[in-house]
Scaffold this motif. Structure first.
Motif, PDB file in Angstrom:
ATOM      1  N   GLY A   1       0.832  -1.206   0.000  1.00 15.15           N
ATOM      2  CA  GLY A   1       0.000   0.000   0.000  1.00 15.15           C
ATOM      3  C   GLY A   1       0.862   1.251   0.000  1.00 15.15           C
ATOM      4  N   ILE A   2       0.487   2.226  -0.801  1.00 16.21           N
ATOM      5  CA  ILE A   2       1.324   3.433  -0.904  1.00 16.21           C
ATOM      6  C   ILE A   2       1.028   4.390   0.244  1.00 16.21           C
ATOM      7  N   ASP A   3       2.056   5.202   0.550  1.00 18.49           N
ATOM      8  CA  ASP A   3       1.918   6.244   1.566  1.00 18.49           C
ATOM      9  C   ASP A   3       1.480   7.517   0.846  1.00 18.49           C
ATOM     10  N   ASP A   4       0.184   7.627   0.626  1.00 18.53           N
ATOM     11  CA  ASP A   4      -0.382   8.714  -0.176  1.00 18.53           C
ATOM     12  C   ASP A   4      -1.812   8.920   0.311  1.00 18.53           C
ATOM     13  N   PRO A   5      -2.295  10.179   0.278  1.00 21.31           N
ATOM     14  CA  PRO A   5      -3.657  10.423   0.764  1.00 21.31           C
ATOM     15  C   PRO A   5      -4.709   9.534   0.085  1.00 21.31           C
ATOM     16  N   ALA A   6      -4.452   9.100  -1.139  1.00 18.80           N
ATOM     17  CA  ALA A   6      -5.411   8.272  -1.875  1.00 18.80           C
ATOM     18  C   ALA A   6      -5.546   6.871  -1.277  1.00 18.80           C
ATOM     19  N   ASN A   7      -4.687   6.539  -0.290  1.00 23.72           N
ATOM     20  CA  ASN A   7      -4.748   5.237   0.386  1.00 23.72           C
ATOM     21  C   ASN A   7      -4.803   5.411   1.905  1.00 23.72           C
ATOM     22  N   VAL A   8      -5.111   6.618   2.370  1.00 20.76           N
ATOM     23  CA  VAL A   8      -4.997   6.908   3.803  1.00 20.76           C
ATOM     24  C   VAL A   8      -6.288   7.506   4.352  1.00 20.76           C
ATOM     25  N   VAL A   9      -6.646   7.091   5.568  1.00 19.22           N
ATOM     26  CA  VAL A   9      -7.742   7.717   6.318  1.00 19.22           C
ATOM     27  C   VAL A   9      -7.228   8.074   7.711  1.00 19.22           C
ATOM     28  N   LEU A  10      -7.991   8.944   8.384  1.00 21.57           N
ATOM     29  CA  LEU A  10      -7.663   9.281   9.770  1.00 21.57           C
ATOM     30  C   LEU A  10      -8.388   8.314  10.698  1.00 21.57           C
TER      31      LEU A  10
ATOM     32  N   LEU B   1     -16.626   9.278   0.687  1.00 17.00           N
ATOM     33  CA  LEU B   1     -15.881  10.422   1.230  1.00 17.00           C
ATOM     34  C   LEU B   1     -15.045  11.113   0.158  1.00 17.00           C
ATOM     35  N   ARG B   2     -14.528  10.322  -0.770  1.00 14.99           N
ATOM     36  CA  ARG B   2     -13.577  10.867  -1.738  1.00 14.99           C
ATOM     37  C   ARG B   2     -14.226  11.287  -3.043  1.00 14.99           C
ATOM     38  N   ARG B   3     -15.549  11.151  -3.126  1.00 12.65           N
ATOM     39  CA  ARG B   3     -16.225  11.590  -4.344  1.00 12.65           C
ATOM     40  C   ARG B   3     -15.892  13.067  -4.564  1.00 12.65           C
ATOM     41  N   SER B   4     -15.365  13.376  -5.729  1.00 15.28           N
ATOM     42  CA  SER B   4     -14.936  14.734  -6.105  1.00 15.28           C
ATOM     43  C   SER B   4     -14.079  15.414  -5.032  1.00 15.28           C
ATOM     44  N   SER B   5     -13.225  14.640  -4.380  1.00 15.36           N
ATOM     45  CA  SER B   5     -12.231  15.195  -3.474  1.00 15.36           C
ATOM     46  C   SER B   5     -10.861  15.117  -4.150  1.00 15.36           C
ATOM     47  N   ARG B   6     -10.059  16.150  -3.973  1.00 15.18           N
ATOM     48  CA  ARG B   6      -8.723  16.116  -4.581  1.00 15.18           C
ATOM     49  C   ARG B   6      -7.831  15.061  -3.932  1.00 15.18           C
ATOM     50  N   LEU B   7      -8.251  14.544  -2.778  1.00 15.41           N
ATOM     51  CA  LEU B   7      -7.435  13.524  -2.107  1.00 15.41           C
ATOM     52  C   LEU B   7      -7.421  12.207  -2.883  1.00 15.41           C
ATOM     53  N   GLY B   8      -8.467  11.951  -3.635  1.00 16.66           N
ATOM     54  CA  GLY B   8      -8.475  10.836  -4.574  1.00 16.66           C
ATOM     55  C   GLY B   8      -8.641   9.457  -3.962  1.00 16.66           C
ATOM     56  N   VAL B   9      -8.663   8.479  -4.850  1.00 19.89           N
ATOM     57  CA  VAL B   9      -8.787   7.061  -4.496  1.00 19.89           C
ATOM     58  C   VAL B   9      -7.710   6.308  -5.268  1.00 19.89           C
ATOM     59  N   TRP B  10      -6.910   5.554  -4.564  1.00 25.10           N
ATOM     60  CA  TRP B  10      -5.853   4.771  -5.205  1.00 25.10           C
ATOM     61  C   TRP B  10      -6.486   3.622  -5.997  1.00 25.10           C
ATOM     62  N   GLY B  11      -6.030   3.457  -7.235  1.00 30.97           N
ATOM     63  CA  GLY B  11      -6.612   2.458  -8.140  1.00 30.97           C
ATOM     64  C   GLY B  11      -6.808   1.063  -7.543  1.00 30.97           C
ATOM     65  N   PRO B  12      -5.793   0.486  -6.886  1.00 34.06           N
ATOM     66  CA  PRO B  12      -5.966  -0.874  -6.351  1.00 34.06           C
ATOM     67  C   PRO B  12      -7.131  -1.010  -5.363  1.00 34.06           C
ATOM     68  N   LEU B  13      -7.556   0.085  -4.744  1.00 36.88           N
ATOM     69  CA  LEU B  13      -8.703  -0.007  -3.831  1.00 36.88           C
ATOM     70  C   LEU B  13      -9.976  -0.324  -4.623  1.00 36.88           C
ATOM     71  N   ARG B  14     -10.088   0.228  -5.827  1.00 42.32           N
ATOM     72  CA  ARG B  14     -11.243  -0.098  -6.679  1.00 42.32           C
ATOM     73  C   ARG B  14     -11.193  -1.561  -7.087  1.00 42.32           C
ATOM     74  N   THR B  15      -9.979  -2.024  -7.390  1.00 44.56           N
ATOM     75  CA  THR B  15      -9.815  -3.421  -7.787  1.00 44.56           C
ATOM     76  C   THR B  15     -10.254  -4.349  -6.660  1.00 44.56           C
ATOM     77  N   VAL B  16      -9.871  -4.006  -5.422  1.00 41.78           N
ATOM     78  CA  VAL B  16     -10.256  -4.834  -4.274  1.00 41.78           C
ATOM     79  C   VAL B  16     -11.773  -4.834  -4.121  1.00 41.78           C
TER      80      VAL B  16
END
Ligand SMILES: [Zn+2]
Length: 111
Positions: free
Chosen positions: A42-51, A76-91
């Motif tokens: 998993g990448i260290d990027d907002p697109a793979n991170v939650v609080l 939460l990430r719908r139209s957010s610049r924080l984004g969604v990491w592609g592999p999360l969609r795959t999962v």
């Protein structure tokens, strides 16, 4: 890219100041939880991170997010610049029981 202080503030606003896992108020003790654990690529990027609270982060440990968590994250990430990491969609789209292999394939294609 690692989560910047600006990203963290935006995450906090979008999560309504609440922990992603237990929905309790989070305050200053928030930790960054990687939805796809770093130990599994998993990448260290907002697109793979939650609080999350530290205890909730630790309780989650090294598992993949479940369907309900992924749905919540995508909302939460719908139209957010924080984004969604592609592999999360795959999962999310993987057949039940195939999530790990789907995640591993998707992650290797990202690199
Ligand atoms: Zn919590």
């Amino acid at each position: 890219m690692p989560v910047t202080p600006d990203d963290a503030r935006l995450m906090d606003v979008q999560q309504g100041g609440r922990c992603f896992y237990c929905d309790g108020p989070i305050g200053a003790g928030a930790t960054f939880d990687h939805l796809i654990p770093r130990a599994y690529g998993g990448i260290d990027d907002p697109a793979n991170v939650v609080l999350a609270h530290r205890r909730c982060n630790q309780r989650k440990g090294d598992r993949l997010p479940d369907r309900g968590e992924l749905d919540r994250f995508f909302a939460l990430r719908r139209s957010s610049r924080l984004g969604v990491w592609g592999p999360l969609r795959t999962v999310r789209d993987a057949e039940e029981g195939d999530e790990w292999i789907a995640a591993a394939r998707a992650i290797s294609q990202e690199k």
